[in-house]
Design a protein around this motif. Structure first.
Motif, PDB file in Angstrom:
ATOM      1  N   SER A 145       0.816  -1.214   0.000  1.00 33.05           N
ATOM      2  CA  SER A 145       0.000   0.000   0.000  1.00 33.05           C
ATOM      3  C   SER A 145       0.850   1.264   0.000  1.00 33.05           C
ATOM      4  N   ALA A 146       2.017   1.210   0.629  1.00 36.40           N
ATOM      5  CA  ALA A 146       2.867   2.400   0.726  1.00 36.40           C
ATOM      6  C   ALA A 146       3.598   2.705  -0.581  1.00 36.40           C
ATOM      7  N   LEU A 147       3.946   1.664  -1.342  1.00 35.07           N
ATOM      8  CA  LEU A 147       4.807   1.838  -2.509  1.00 35.07           C
ATOM      9  C   LEU A 147       4.245   2.806  -3.557  1.00 35.07           C
ATOM     10  N   PRO A 148       2.990   2.678  -4.002  1.00 40.25           N
ATOM     11  CA  PRO A 148       2.512   3.611  -5.031  1.00 40.25           C
ATOM     12  C   PRO A 148       2.478   5.055  -4.557  1.00 40.25           C
ATOM     13  N   VAL A 149       2.261   5.258  -3.264  1.00 39.04           N
ATOM     14  CA  VAL A 149       2.281   6.632  -2.727  1.00 39.04           C
ATOM     15  C   VAL A 149       3.709   7.175  -2.769  1.00 39.04           C
ATOM     16  N   ALA A 150       4.668   6.363  -2.339  1.00 41.36           N
ATOM     17  CA  ALA A 150       6.071   6.780  -2.371  1.00 41.36           C
ATOM     18  C   ALA A 150       6.511   7.113  -3.791  1.00 41.36           C
ATOM     19  N   GLN A 151       6.062   6.321  -4.758  1.00 42.42           N
ATOM     20  CA  GLN A 151       6.413   6.576  -6.153  1.00 42.42           C
ATOM     21  C   GLN A 151       5.785   7.871  -6.663  1.00 42.42           C
ATOM     22  N   ALA A 152       4.536   8.121  -6.302  1.00 43.37           N
ATOM     23  CA  ALA A 152       3.873   9.351  -6.725  1.00 43.37           C
ATOM     24  C   ALA A 152       4.548  10.586  -6.132  1.00 43.37           C
ATOM     25  N   VAL A 153       5.012  10.482  -4.894  1.00 42.24           N
ATOM     26  CA  VAL A 153       5.720  11.591  -4.254  1.00 42.24           C
ATOM     27  C   VAL A 153       6.997  11.939  -5.021  1.00 42.24           C
ATOM     28  N   GLY A 154       7.570  10.958  -5.719  1.00 40.55           N
ATOM     29  CA  GLY A 154       8.786  11.200  -6.499  1.00 40.55           C
ATOM     30  C   GLY A 154       8.598  12.157  -7.658  1.00 40.55           C
ATOM     31  N   LYS A 155       7.351  12.475  -8.014  1.00 31.70           N
ATOM     32  CA  LYS A 155       7.082  13.401  -9.114  1.00 31.70           C
ATOM     33  C   LYS A 155       6.885  14.838  -8.634  1.00 31.70           C
ATOM     34  N   LEU A 156       6.853  15.028  -7.319  1.00 31.12           N
ATOM     35  CA  LEU A 156       6.774  16.383  -6.777  1.00 31.12           C
ATOM     36  C   LEU A 156       8.075  17.119  -7.030  1.00 31.12           C
ATOM     37  N   PRO A 157       8.039  18.452  -7.116  1.00 31.74           N
ATOM     38  CA  PRO A 157       9.301  19.192  -7.186  1.00 31.74           C
ATOM     39  C   PRO A 157      10.066  19.039  -5.877  1.00 31.74           C
ATOM     40  N   THR A 158      11.366  19.145  -5.951  1.00 32.49           N
ATOM     41  CA  THR A 158      12.215  18.924  -4.782  1.00 32.49           C
ATOM     42  C   THR A 158      11.817  19.797  -3.611  1.00 32.49           C
ATOM     43  N   PHE A 159      11.520  21.074  -3.862  1.00 33.48           N
ATOM     44  CA  PHE A 159      11.254  21.978  -2.739  1.00 33.48           C
ATOM     45  C   PHE A 159      10.008  21.560  -1.955  1.00 33.48           C
ATOM     46  N   MET A 160       9.035  20.931  -2.607  1.00 34.06           N
ATOM     47  CA  MET A 160       7.867  20.429  -1.883  1.00 34.06           C
ATOM     48  C   MET A 160       8.206  19.141  -1.139  1.00 34.06           C
ATOM     49  N   ARG A 161       8.884  18.226  -1.803  1.00 35.65           N
ATOM     50  CA  ARG A 161       9.218  16.955  -1.163  1.00 35.65           C
ATOM     51  C   ARG A 161      10.162  17.170   0.022  1.00 35.65           C
ATOM     52  N   ALA A 162      11.045  18.160  -0.074  1.00 34.65           N
ATOM     53  CA  ALA A 162      11.972  18.446   1.022  1.00 34.65           C
ATOM     54  C   ALA A 162      11.237  18.970   2.253  1.00 34.65           C
ATOM     55  N   THR A 163      10.048  19.538   2.062  1.00 34.19           N
ATOM     56  CA  THR A 163       9.246  20.039   3.175  1.00 34.19           C
ATOM     57  C   THR A 163       8.325  18.962   3.726  1.00 34.19           C
ATOM     58  N   LEU A 164       7.917  18.023   2.872  1.00 36.77           N
ATOM     59  CA  LEU A 164       7.030  16.943   3.305  1.00 36.77           C
ATOM     60  C   LEU A 164       7.751  16.046   4.300  1.00 36.77           C
ATOM     61  N   ASN A 165       7.154  15.845   5.463  1.00 33.72           N
ATOM     62  CA  ASN A 165       7.809  15.054   6.503  1.00 33.72           C
ATOM     63  C   ASN A 165       7.507  13.562   6.354  1.00 33.72           C
ATOM     64  N   HIS A 166       6.228  13.220   6.259  1.00 35.00           N
ATOM     65  CA  HIS A 166       5.857  11.808   6.162  1.00 35.00           C
ATOM     66  C   HIS A 166       4.439  11.677   5.632  1.00 35.00           C
ATOM     67  N   VAL A 167       4.075  10.441   5.328  1.00 36.69           N
ATOM     68  CA  VAL A 167       2.722  10.101   4.897  1.00 36.69           C
ATOM     69  C   VAL A 167       2.225   8.967   5.784  1.00 36.69           C
ATOM     70  N   VAL A 168       1.008   9.116   6.262  1.00 33.22           N
ATOM     71  CA  VAL A 168       0.351   8.071   7.052  1.00 33.22           C
ATOM     72  C   VAL A 168      -0.561   7.264   6.128  1.00 33.22           C
ATOM     73  N   VAL A 169      -0.491   5.939   6.217  1.00 32.64           N
ATOM     74  CA  VAL A 169      -1.358   5.075   5.406  1.00 32.64           C
ATOM     75  C   VAL A 169      -2.162   4.171   6.328  1.00 32.64           C
ATOM     76  N   HIS A 170      -3.492   4.281   6.229  1.00 31.51           N
ATOM     77  CA  HIS A 170      -4.411   3.447   7.008  1.00 31.51           C
ATOM     78  C   HIS A 170      -5.049   2.388   6.113  1.00 31.51           C
ATOM     79  N   LYS A 171      -5.521   1.331   6.736  1.00 32.46           N
ATOM     80  CA  LYS A 171      -6.306   0.321   6.035  1.00 32.46           C
ATOM     81  C   LYS A 171      -7.766   0.764   6.058  1.00 32.46           C
ATOM     82  N   GLY A 172      -8.437   0.746   4.903  1.00 32.44           N
ATOM     83  CA  GLY A 172      -9.832   1.143   4.873  1.00 32.44           C
ATOM     84  C   GLY A 172     -10.141   2.076   3.726  1.00 32.44           C
ATOM     85  N   ASP A 173     -11.340   2.640   3.763  1.00 28.97           N
ATOM     86  CA  ASP A 173     -11.815   3.454   2.646  1.00 28.97           C
ATOM     87  C   ASP A 173     -12.312   4.808   3.139  1.00 28.97           C
ATOM     88  N   GLU A 174     -11.444   5.784   3.129  1.00 28.66           N
ATOM     89  CA  GLU A 174     -11.774   7.169   3.434  1.00 28.66           C
ATOM     90  C   GLU A 174     -10.970   8.048   2.489  1.00 28.66           C
TER      91      GLU A 174
END
Length: 260
Positions: free
Chosen positions: A102-131
């Protein structure tokens, strides 16, 4: 005269761009149309996803009040520009393999952000479920849910969702209440989506940013009629984003590549 100036100042301070009468260009939100803002084969600096172990972690969840989860799967996504972000995956996934899936496609999508945004992004939380996803600007993170991730992939909207939430997580704190952004909103004629109009103080930046990103980084990707409408509706906001998105390299080396 002094009373007039006070009333005028109050009107300026409490003016809401949602009062504009122009109809939005699109119903609902940026992921509720057939536009492909970010393509699967767009350049990415994603390199690898490394498992770091299991820890107690803060895991906000709109479905319940419990904030922390023990034995959270902690991954670190690494990128060739030297940036890294955490992927914190809830223990409900039951195994490291399921959590990684579940984490991998999100990590890959984050790779398309510009560096200055990704450098500010701290982390991503991934839950099981549908929201639906949501973001936290002060902590510089966003939250996604596994079923919704699969839906976004199926609808070719995952990169757009990640970009939208990353704007909240990385740009809102610095720019949402800035004089430059408010001035750009006041100068423009309307909104790109109903979601932007109905939530102009919180969502207009993230909704507008995706149109601006596609037009500034990939001219001609959107239909010519859409680009013309966007330039008509939000020229000042487009100029605002031009300074952000073109004022620095899309990808810039900010650190060394370390093992995965």
């Amino acid at each position: 005269m002094a009373l007039f100036r006070s009333v005028a100042l109050a009107a300026l301070l409490f003016w809401s761009p949602a009062g504009l009468t122009a109809e939005p260009l699109f119903p609902n939100s940026v992921v509720s149309n057939n536009l492909d803002f970010i393509k699967t084969n767009d350049q990415s600096v994603y390199r690898c996803l490394a498992f770091q172990g299991r820890e107690r972690a803060e895991m906000p969840d709109k479905r319940k009040d419990q904030l922390f989860a023990d034995n959270t799967y902690i991954f670190e996504a690494k990128y060739t520009d030297g940036t890294t972000i955490g992927l914190w995956v809830h223990p409900d996934f039951g195994s490291q393999a399921n959590a990684r899936k579940s984490a991998l496609p999100v990590a890959q999508a984050v790779g398309k952000l510009p560096t200055f945004m990704r450098a500010t992004l701290n982390h991503v939380v991934v839950h099981k479920g549908d929201e639906t996803a949501f973001a936290e600007d002060q902590g510089h993170f966003f939250v996604m849910y596994s079923d919704n991730i699969r839906t976004r992939i199926r609808n070719n909207d995952l990169e757009e969702t990640v970009f939208h939430e990353s704007v909240h997580a990385t740009l809102d704190a610095a720019h949402l209440k800035s004089r430059a952004w408010r001035k750009a909103q006041r100068a423009d004629k309307g909104f790109v989506t109903e979601y932007a109009k109905d939530n102009s103080r919180k969502e207009d930046m993230a909704e507008s940013a995706l149109f601006a990103w596609a037009m500034l980084q990939h001219e001609g990707r959107l239909p010519a009629s859409v680009e013309a409408d966007v330039r008509e509706v939000m020229p000042a906001r487009l100029s605002f984003f031009e300074k952000l998105f073109l004022g620095q390299p899309r990808f810039a080396k900010v650190g060394p590549n370390t093992g995965c």
